[in-house]
Design a protein around this motif. Structure first.
Motif, mmCIF file in Angstrom:
data_model
loop_
_atom_site.group_PDB
_atom_site.id
_atom_site.type_symbol
_atom_site.label_atom_id
_atom_site.label_comp_id
_atom_site.label_asym_id
_atom_site.label_seq_id
_atom_site.Cartn_x
_atom_site.Cartn_y
_atom_site.Cartn_z
ATOM 1 N N GLU A 1 97.669 92.450 51.067
ATOM 2 C CA GLU A 1 98.138 93.573 51.878
ATOM 3 C C GLU A 1 99.662 93.597 51.762
ATOM 4 O O GLU A 1 100.368 92.857 52.432
ATOM 5 C CB GLU A 1 97.684 93.392 53.327
ATOM 6 C CG GLU A 1 97.958 94.600 54.198
ATOM 7 C CD GLU A 1 97.393 94.432 55.596
ATOM 8 O OE1 GLU A 1 97.724 95.249 56.454
ATOM 9 O OE2 GLU A 1 96.627 93.479 55.826
ATOM 10 N N PRO B 1 88.095 113.249 60.629
ATOM 11 C CA PRO B 1 88.789 111.990 60.318
ATOM 12 C C PRO B 1 87.841 110.803 60.415
ATOM 13 O O PRO B 1 87.029 110.727 61.349
ATOM 14 C CB PRO B 1 89.900 111.937 61.351
ATOM 15 C CG PRO B 1 90.118 113.351 61.750
ATOM 16 C CD PRO B 1 88.791 114.019 61.684
ATOM 17 N N ILE C 1 87.670 106.489 59.986
ATOM 18 C CA ILE C 1 88.333 105.190 59.834
ATOM 19 C C ILE C 1 87.264 104.175 59.469
ATOM 20 O O ILE C 1 86.313 103.959 60.232
ATOM 21 C CB ILE C 1 89.061 104.774 61.126
ATOM 22 C CG1 ILE C 1 90.145 105.804 61.477
ATOM 23 C CG2 ILE C 1 89.688 103.395 60.967
ATOM 24 C CD1 ILE C 1 90.857 105.509 62.782
ATOM 25 N N GLU D 1 88.408 101.498 46.648
ATOM 26 C CA GLU D 1 89.648 102.203 46.921
ATOM 27 C C GLU D 1 89.761 103.471 46.098
ATOM 28 O O GLU D 1 90.115 104.536 46.607
ATOM 29 C CB GLU D 1 90.850 101.303 46.630
ATOM 30 C CG GLU D 1 90.958 100.091 47.533
ATOM 31 C CD GLU D 1 90.221 98.891 46.991
ATOM 32 O OE1 GLU D 1 89.290 99.093 46.190
ATOM 33 O OE2 GLU D 1 90.550 97.765 47.377
ATOM 34 N N ARG E 1 91.133 112.631 54.367
ATOM 35 C CA ARG E 1 91.150 112.216 55.776
ATOM 36 C C ARG E 1 90.287 110.978 56.005
ATOM 37 O O ARG E 1 89.470 110.922 56.918
ATOM 38 C CB ARG E 1 90.687 113.358 56.681
ATOM 39 C CG ARG E 1 91.488 114.650 56.458
ATOM 40 C CD ARG E 1 91.090 115.739 57.410
ATOM 41 N NE ARG E 1 91.556 115.446 58.746
ATOM 42 C CZ ARG E 1 91.289 116.200 59.823
ATOM 43 N NH1 ARG E 1 90.556 117.282 59.694
ATOM 44 N NH2 ARG E 1 91.747 115.866 61.010
ATOM 45 N N VAL E 2 90.494 109.971 55.138
ATOM 46 C CA VAL E 2 89.807 108.686 55.280
ATOM 47 C C VAL E 2 90.866 107.598 55.242
ATOM 48 O O VAL E 2 91.756 107.614 54.391
ATOM 49 C CB VAL E 2 88.773 108.462 54.156
ATOM 50 C CG1 VAL E 2 88.163 107.068 54.272
ATOM 51 C CG2 VAL E 2 87.683 109.507 54.221
ATOM 52 N N ARG E 3 90.784 106.637 56.191
ATOM 53 C CA ARG E 3 91.715 105.516 56.222
ATOM 54 C C ARG E 3 90.930 104.214 56.260
ATOM 55 O O ARG E 3 89.835 104.152 56.864
ATOM 56 C CB ARG E 3 92.635 105.610 57.444
ATOM 57 C CG ARG E 3 93.544 106.820 57.425
ATOM 58 C CD ARG E 3 94.604 106.719 56.331
ATOM 59 N NE ARG E 3 95.539 105.652 56.576
ATOM 60 C CZ ARG E 3 96.646 105.788 57.299
ATOM 61 N NH1 ARG E 3 96.948 106.961 57.848
ATOM 62 N NH2 ARG E 3 97.469 104.780 57.460
ATOM 63 N N LEU E 4 91.496 103.174 55.642
ATOM 64 C CA LEU E 4 90.891 101.843 55.636
ATOM 65 C C LEU E 4 91.685 100.951 56.584
ATOM 66 O O LEU E 4 92.913 100.971 56.598
ATOM 67 C CB LEU E 4 90.920 101.256 54.230
ATOM 68 C CG LEU E 4 90.234 102.091 53.137
ATOM 69 C CD1 LEU E 4 90.403 101.404 51.794
ATOM 70 C CD2 LEU E 4 88.770 102.302 53.449
ATOM 71 N N LEU E 5 90.962 100.128 57.375
ATOM 72 C CA LEU E 5 91.600 99.238 58.347
ATOM 73 C C LEU E 5 90.932 97.868 58.242
ATOM 74 O O LEU E 5 89.741 97.732 58.549
ATOM 75 C CB LEU E 5 91.456 99.796 59.768
ATOM 76 C CG LEU E 5 92.192 99.005 60.868
ATOM 77 C CD1 LEU E 5 93.692 99.074 60.628
ATOM 78 C CD2 LEU E 5 91.853 99.562 62.237
ATOM 79 N N LEU F 1 96.721 104.573 64.836
ATOM 80 C CA LEU F 1 96.140 105.221 63.669
ATOM 81 C C LEU F 1 95.273 106.398 64.078
ATOM 82 O O LEU F 1 95.297 107.467 63.435
ATOM 83 C CB LEU F 1 95.321 104.195 62.869
ATOM 84 C CG LEU F 1 94.644 104.699 61.591
ATOM 85 C CD1 LEU F 1 95.677 105.264 60.623
ATOM 86 C CD2 LEU F 1 93.839 103.579 60.931
ATOM 87 N N GLU G 1 97.483 109.222 65.035
ATOM 88 C CA GLU G 1 98.077 109.842 63.843
ATOM 89 C C GLU G 1 97.087 110.773 63.159
ATOM 90 O O GLU G 1 97.428 111.900 62.775
ATOM 91 C CB GLU G 1 98.517 108.749 62.880
ATOM 92 C CG GLU G 1 99.061 109.284 61.559
ATOM 93 C CD GLU G 1 99.294 108.175 60.556
ATOM 94 O OE1 GLU G 1 99.430 108.494 59.363
ATOM 95 O OE2 GLU G 1 99.337 106.991 60.964
ATOM 96 N N MET G 2 95.823 110.333 63.004
ATOM 97 C CA MET G 2 94.843 111.148 62.292
ATOM 98 C C MET G 2 94.399 112.345 63.119
ATOM 99 O O MET G 2 93.954 113.356 62.568
ATOM 100 C CB MET G 2 93.629 110.290 61.910
ATOM 101 C CG MET G 2 93.960 109.156 60.936
ATOM 102 S SD MET G 2 92.498 108.263 60.376
ATOM 103 C CE MET G 2 91.760 109.482 59.285
#
Length: 772
Positions: A479, A724, A726, A737, A745-749, A761, A764-765
């Motif tokens: 990361e 959105p 997550i 990835e 509109r996809v985020r990885l956590l 997050l 934000e989205m």
């Protein structure tokens, strides 16, 4: 039954006797054919050389005559001005070796004659050609002509000479037939160049060659002392004579020129009627000796149609016959003697090692030490190595089995580490969330808040440990975040000193002007600790360890770890970063530490080298690319959702998490943020809830029964919704990835995460609200 030595001796002697008999006949026949071909080739080369020798001299004279002709034609040279003509022509004449004289005769009878006597050139001027003609001579030097002598009468008219008549009658430059020169009474040939203009003939330029001079030039170029050369014209007259004692005298040669060789010389050495006149080498008779004779036409020069004949004695080309026979027989005798000696030697070389191999096999079969077999025969050495490998096979199998079991254990540890890290991440995420919620519920300044913050810090360090486990099992990517390499080393220095104990002194030499790099602090700490532990093990009696940072030649940020230990063996140095390669004892090292270090550095787009320091010890150098100075600075994400009041208020959020404690914590936190939460225990239930309800955001774990988080995302996107999403995972998402980057509109956590980071997050989205 014969022993192997006697069997080899008998069979080889029979074979070699027949072989040498056959080779003797083939060698004699092949030698004769090869020598004859070589002799013919040498004779052709010699004749071609003779042709080129004559042609070069004559063509050079032609070129000189053309130059003088052109000078006269354009007015540069005037026969009426002898001194000027001498200064122009003499340098060119002295550069020629075969020209005897040069004559410039006008149509009115006036002439200039340049005559070579020995190595001295003289100039003769002629006036009033005919009965009232008179001449005078002067010596010529390159520095300038000498003063002329007195005029003397000489009833001579050059226009009556054969060379002038031939030039006046010709329309182009040409060579004359051989004739006797007026000045020297020697036979020769002349190259004539007529000079004409619109009014007619102005004069003739003539260059003379003595046949005697040409003959001496040919004699000096003969290929062998016994060879003979002859040049005749179409009428069969001799122009160049064979080299013979009868013609050593210039007077005898003068009498022999321009005579037919058959009539004048009963045995000239070369018979013109011989079949060698077709140009192919043939045997001819040369004064009682057999010779290789051949001829060729000498043409290409205007007016010259000569035949060149050459005869070279075979003895000169092939050597005496008796000598060749004796030499071949001597070689055969020597060859047979050497063959017999080698056969005896080979029999010993083969028989003795085979006997030793039998003894060696018996000894190894009884468990004794292997005796040495001395032999340079490849097959016997191969058998010896095969027996030795057979003796070592059991030990090799045991070592391979041990390595296989070790590799399987390491693979099991890696798989177990990944599974443990996944489960621990879930619990850590729940713990971090609960601690955050507890801290939010306490009033500011409460004494318990400090304890909660310390618990959060301990939980974060535990999360870093799980990240290291995932990195070891190759289930996570680094990361990358901007970090200060110097700060990372200083923060880790205390732990490194505890690892080193009290016998190793740690030195830090840090460049304070280093740019920042993008890196994973946990993995880079792992690199540091691994290199420090290896250095400690290389200095059991103590020493010093130096950590140095500096800016590399290409602007890279570099770190050096150098110890004063035992160093790395030279044969292991090129392979030090390969798996299962270690300098430690098998009970202390696995050979995976440096392989893991290499993988981490490569994942950070960096490089690492290892070398032995000149004064002893090992030096590891790691270089990472710096963050560009013009790179945009990432704005810090809000750490507290309270900074944007009401952002999640009233938002409909679907949560899919199979870990009950984490699911309950997420529901409590989102409810506390005044969001409408629907919590589901797996992806299948979450899909059913999605189909029956409306949501502003979906929060889903990745690894769940029935339906994974990625499958849930695909189902939702298949409906056309861009809500959105997550995606949370306690393990890395390698391979996903690139696919997820194409989905909007996809985020990885990654787990474990801080609750404040999750809420920020989400805020934000949802900043630009979107529903399905």
């Amino acid at each position: 039954m014969l022993p192997i030595r006697r069997l080899l001796l008998r069979d080889h002697l029979i074979l070699m006797t027949g072989l040498f008999t056959l080779l003797l006949g083939l060698a004699w026949w092949g030698q004769q054919r090869a020598l004859e071909r070589q002799a013919g080739a040498r004779a052709k080369t010699a004749l071609r050389h003779l042709d080129e020798l004559l042609r070069i001299d004559l063509q050079a004279s032609q070129s000189l005559g053309q130059v003088v002709h052109d000078w006269w034609a354009d007015g540069t040279l005037d026969p009426a001005q002898p001194e000027q003509a001498a200064r122009m022509i003499l340098p060119a004449l002295t550069a020629q070796h075969s020209i005897t004289s040069l004559n410039l005769a006008t149509a009115e009878g006036r002439s200039l004659l340049f005559l070579r006597i020995g190595q001295v050139w003289s100039l003769r001027e002629l006036e009033n050609a005919g009965p009232g003609a008179r001449i005078r001579w002067r010596r010529l030097e390159l520095a300038g002509p000498a003063a002329p002598g007195p005029w003397t009468p000489m009833p001579y008219d050059p226009r009556t000479r054969p060379w002038y008549a031939a030039g006046a009658a010709a329309s182009a430059p040409a060579w004359t037939e051989p004739y006797t020169f007026y000045t020297t009474q020697d036979p020769g040939i002349t190259y004539t160049l007529p000079l004409r203009d619109g009014a007619g003939l102005r004069g003739v330029v003539a260059l003379d060659f003595l046949l005697d001079d040409l003959t001496r030039r040919v004699w000096s170029a003969q290929p062998t002392p016994g060879s003979q050369s002859l040049v005749v014209d179409p009428q069969g007259r001799a122009l160049i004579l064979p080299r013979d004692a009868a013609y050593e005298s210039p007077e005898h040669r003068r009498q022999a020129f321009l005579k037919a060789p058959e009539a004048r010389f009963p045995n000239p050495g070369i018979r013109l009627e011989d079949d060698a006149r077709d140009g192919a080498p043939r045997r001819v008779h040369l004064g009682g000796r057999t010779a290789m004779g051949l001829s060729r036409s000498f043409e290409g020069l205007p007016g010259l149609h000569w035949s060149l004949l050459l005869a070279i004695p075979e003895d000169d080309l092939l050597g005496p016959l008796g000598f060749r026979v004796a030499g071949l027989l001597g070689l055969v005798i020597i060859g047979l003697a050497l063959a017999a000696w080698r056969i005896h030697h080979i029999a010993r070389r083969v028989a003795e090692p085979i006997t030793a191999l039998g003894t060696m096999a018996e000894t190894l079969g009884q468990g004794g030490p292997a005796p040495t077999v001395r032999s340079d025969i490849q097959e016997i050495r191969s058998l010896e190595r095969a027996l030795l490998r057979a003796d070592e096979s059991l030990a090799d199998r045991a070592r391979l089995q041990s390595q296989l079991e070790h590799s399987q254990r390491m693979e099991t540890v890696g798989t177990l580490a990944g599974g443990i890290a996944h489960d621990v991440n879930n619990q850590l995420a729940a713990i971090l969330g609960q601690l955050h919620l507890s801290r939010e519920l306490l009033p500011e300044g409460h004494p318990v808040i400090a304890r909660i913050l310390r618990a959060e810090e301990a939980t974060k360090r535990c999360a870093q440990t799980t990240k290291a486990l995932l990195s070891f099992s190759h289930q996570s990517r680094p990361e990358l975040k901007p970090l200060d390499l110097n700060a990372l080393i200083r923060d880790t220095a205390a732990l490194m000193e505890r690892l080193l104990g009290g016998m190793i002194r740690l030195h830090l030499a840090l460049d304070l002007n280093l740019p920042r790099v993008e890196g994973d602090s946990v993995q880079l700490e792992q690199v540091l600790m691994n290199l420090v532990v290896n250095a400690r093990d290389a200095m059991p009696a103590g020493g010093s360890l130096t950590l140095r940072t500096f800016l590399g030649e290409e602007g890279q940020v570099c770190m050096e770890v150098q110890d004063t230990g035992t160093g790395i063996p030279d044969h292991l140095l090129p392979h030090i970063f390969e798996p299962f390669v270690t300098t430690k004892d098998s009970t202390k090292g696995t050979g995976l530490g440096l392989a893991m270090v290499f993988g981490i550095v490569r994942a950070h787009q960096g490089q690492i080298w290892a070398e032995n320091a000149p004064g002893g010890g090992a030096c590891f150098r790691m270089c990472l690319p710096p963050i560009p100075t013009d790179a945009p600075q990432e704005a810090p994400a809000p750490t507290d959702p309270a900074g944007a009041p009401g952002t999640l208020a009233g938002r409909r959020i679907l949560v899919a998490e199979d870990e009950a404690l984490l699911r309950d914590m997420l529901a409590d936190a989102l409810t506390l943020a005044r969001a409408q939460v629907t919590a589901t225990p797996d992806g299948g239930v979450a899909w059913q809830a999605w189909q029956t309800g409306r949501f502003d955001l979906v929060l889903s774990d990745h690894r769940m029964p029935d339906c994974t988080g990625l499958e849930l995302l695909e189902r939702i996107r298949a409906t056309g919704s861009t809500v959105p999403f997550i995606l949370v995972s306690g393990q890395g998402l390698e391979g996903m990835e690139a696919k997820l980057a194409k989905v909007p509109r996809v985020r990885l956590l990654p787990k474990p995460f801080e609750l404040s980071r999750l809420l920020a997050l989400m805020a934000e989205m949802l900043g630009a609200s979107g529903t399905r």
